[in-house]
Structure formats: C-alpha cells, structure tokens
Design a protein around this motif. Structure first.
Motif, PDB file in Angstrom:
ATOM      1  N   GLU A 148       0.832  -1.210   0.000  1.00  0.00           N
ATOM      2  CA  GLU A 148       0.000   0.000   0.000  1.00  0.00           C
ATOM      3  C   GLU A 148       0.861   1.253   0.000  1.00  0.00           C
ATOM      4  OE1 GLU A 148      -2.520  -0.441   3.389  1.00  0.00           O
ATOM      5  OE2 GLU A 148      -3.891  -1.818   2.347  1.00  0.00           O
ATOM      6  N   HIS A 149       1.965   1.201   0.769  1.00  0.00           N
ATOM      7  CA  HIS A 149       2.834   2.373   0.866  1.00  0.00           C
ATOM      8  C   HIS A 149       3.806   2.479  -0.302  1.00  0.00           C
ATOM      9  CE1 HIS A 149       2.403   3.106   5.493  1.00  0.00           C
ATOM     10  NE2 HIS A 149       1.269   2.776   4.926  1.00  0.00           N
ATOM     11  N   GLY A 150       4.095   1.339  -0.943  1.00  0.00           N
ATOM     12  CA  GLY A 150       5.036   1.371  -2.068  1.00  0.00           C
ATOM     13  C   GLY A 150       6.486   1.388  -1.643  1.00  0.00           C
ATOM     14  N   HIS A 151       6.761   1.002  -0.390  1.00  0.00           N
ATOM     15  CA  HIS A 151       8.145   0.914   0.065  1.00  0.00           C
ATOM     16  C   HIS A 151       8.262  -0.110   1.191  1.00  0.00           C
ATOM     17  CE1 HIS A 151       6.608   4.459   2.536  1.00  0.00           C
ATOM     18  NE2 HIS A 151       6.638   3.437   3.355  1.00  0.00           N
ATOM     19  N   VAL A 152       9.502  -0.464   1.489  1.00  0.00           N
ATOM     20  CA  VAL A 152       9.772  -1.519   2.464  1.00  0.00           C
ATOM     21  C   VAL A 152       9.782  -0.940   3.871  1.00  0.00           C
ATOM     22  CG1 VAL A 152      11.470  -3.236   3.208  1.00  0.00           C
ATOM     23  CG2 VAL A 152      11.163  -2.754   0.765  1.00  0.00           C
ATOM     24  N   HIS A 153       9.227  -1.686   4.800  1.00  0.00           N
ATOM     25  CA  HIS A 153       9.299  -1.312   6.215  1.00  0.00           C
ATOM     26  C   HIS A 153      10.369  -2.141   6.912  1.00  0.00           C
ATOM     27  CE1 HIS A 153       4.879   0.174   5.997  1.00  0.00           C
ATOM     28  NE2 HIS A 153       5.726   1.050   5.520  1.00  0.00           N
ATOM     29  N   GLY A 154      10.884  -1.620   8.017  1.00  0.00           N
ATOM     30  CA  GLY A 154      11.966  -2.301   8.721  1.00  0.00           C
ATOM     31  C   GLY A 154      11.521  -3.624   9.321  1.00  0.00           C
ATOM     32  N   HIS A 158       8.689  -1.058  12.129  1.00  0.00           N
ATOM     33  CA  HIS A 158       8.569   0.399  12.174  1.00  0.00           C
ATOM     34  C   HIS A 158       8.590   0.990  10.775  1.00  0.00           C
ATOM     35  CE1 HIS A 158      10.215   0.601  16.547  1.00  0.00           C
ATOM     36  NE2 HIS A 158       8.928   0.292  16.498  1.00  0.00           N
ATOM     37  N   HIS A 159       7.990   2.123  10.707  1.00  0.00           N
ATOM     38  CA  HIS A 159       8.020   2.859   9.445  1.00  0.00           C
ATOM     39  C   HIS A 159       9.369   3.532   9.242  1.00  0.00           C
ATOM     40  CE1 HIS A 159       3.468   3.196   9.068  1.00  0.00           C
ATOM     41  NE2 HIS A 159       3.927   2.526   8.054  1.00  0.00           N
ATOM     42  N   HIS A 160       9.832   3.516   8.023  1.00  0.00           N
ATOM     43  CA  HIS A 160      10.995   4.323   7.666  1.00  0.00           C
ATOM     44  C   HIS A 160      10.584   5.220   6.520  1.00  0.00           C
ATOM     45  CE1 HIS A 160      13.661   2.035  10.244  1.00  0.00           C
ATOM     46  NE2 HIS A 160      12.977   0.990   9.874  1.00  0.00           N
ATOM     47  N   HIS A 161      10.152   6.388   6.858  1.00  0.00           N
ATOM     48  CA  HIS A 161       9.669   7.287   5.806  1.00  0.00           C
ATOM     49  C   HIS A 161      10.610   8.445   5.597  1.00  0.00           C
ATOM     50  CE1 HIS A 161       5.254   5.894   6.151  1.00  0.00           C
ATOM     51  NE2 HIS A 161       6.003   5.083   5.491  1.00  0.00           N
TER      52      HIS A 161
HETATM   53 ZN    ZN Z   1       5.245   3.033   5.014  1.00  0.00          ZN
END
Ligand code: ZN
Length: 161
Positions: A148-154, A158-161
C-alpha cells in the motif's frame, strides 16, 4: 524464493561508471531493500534481477535509457541570481526542488557567473552507462502495508519514511 513483482528484495551492490569509478555502493552499509516491479529501482536493474534468487551474483551493464535517462540539454537553463531569494549562499552543486508543468524536479546549480546562475534539471547520472555488481541477500513476500505504501518497512515493523 525468486525475485518477481511485489517481492521484497535485499541486495548488496556496487555501481561503477565506464571508467570503473565507484559511484555508489552498499559496502559498509545495510543492504538495499526494495520492492520489485513497482519502480523503486531503475527499470534496467529490475529487469536483470527478475527471476534471480538468494545468493545469486549478477553483473549488469545498463544503458542510460534504462537507467536515469539520456542527457537532455533542454533541461539546462540560466536564471538571474535574484530568483534565489531567501537562499543565503547560492553555490555550485546546490540542489533545489523546482516546480514546473512537468511536475517536481530536482535541479542542480552547475555554474555561477556574475549574476547568472546555470541550473541543470538532468539527474546527475543522466547519460551515464551504469555497471552494477549485485549480490542478492534475501527475497521475501511484501506485507499488505508495504504494498500500500510502495516501500519496504523495517524488520522491527517500524516505518521508515
Ligand atoms: Zn510506510
């Protein structure tokens, strides 16, 4: 697990230009994590990684058209220094986010002469043939949230934005 669309892939890589100079490398850092097939990486690199699996090493030469694009002279322009109001020191190599009809674009100051500032909207690697050495460290399923976010999470969630 093979690398295919929407898998989370972890790679170590070294990127060199035609002269063999290292432009970028994951050495000494954590491997690069990305989601295959959704534009996280340049198209040429996604293409050579497709179908590969953990432990594979790949050497790839990628032409500008499949990387950061051909160098486009039309993206170079000269503007008066007075356009940089609010910037204390206008210097060569400074980068700005520019807003144009084509959308947001990063421009780099490449020259300053008297009160004329030359800005270049090409990606720093536009026109450069890229030589990659890649080692596939891991491949896993993406979570629903990552897609959904289009990127990898740790790995800790946790989010890494
Ligand atoms: Zn995200």
């Amino acid at each position: 697990m093979n690398i295919e669309k929407e898998k989370v892939v972890s790679i170590n890589y070294t990127l060199r230009n035609d002269e063999g100079e290292i432009l970028d490398s994951s050495e000494g850092r954590e491997p690069l994590l990305y989601i295959q097939g959704i534009g996280n990486l340049i198209p040429g690199l996604e293409a050579v990684l497709e179908g590969k699996t953990t432990g594979d090493t790949i050497k790839a030469t990628i032409a500008p058209a499949d990387a950061y694009g051909e160098f486009n002279k039309a993206l170079i322009s000269q503007v008066p220094r007075s356009q940089f109001q609010g910037v204390d020191n206008v210097e060569v190599d400074m980068q700005f986010q520019a807003h144009s009809e084509q959308g947001d674009q990063v421009v780099t100051i490449t020259n300053i002469e008297n009160d004329i500032v030359t800005v270049d909207g090409n990606h720093p690697l536009a026109g450069v043939t890229l030589h990659f050495d890649v080692n596939v460290v891991a491949v896993r399923e993406a979570t629903k949230e990552e897609l959904e976010h289009g990127h990898v999470h740790g790995s800790d969630g946790h989010h890494h934005h």
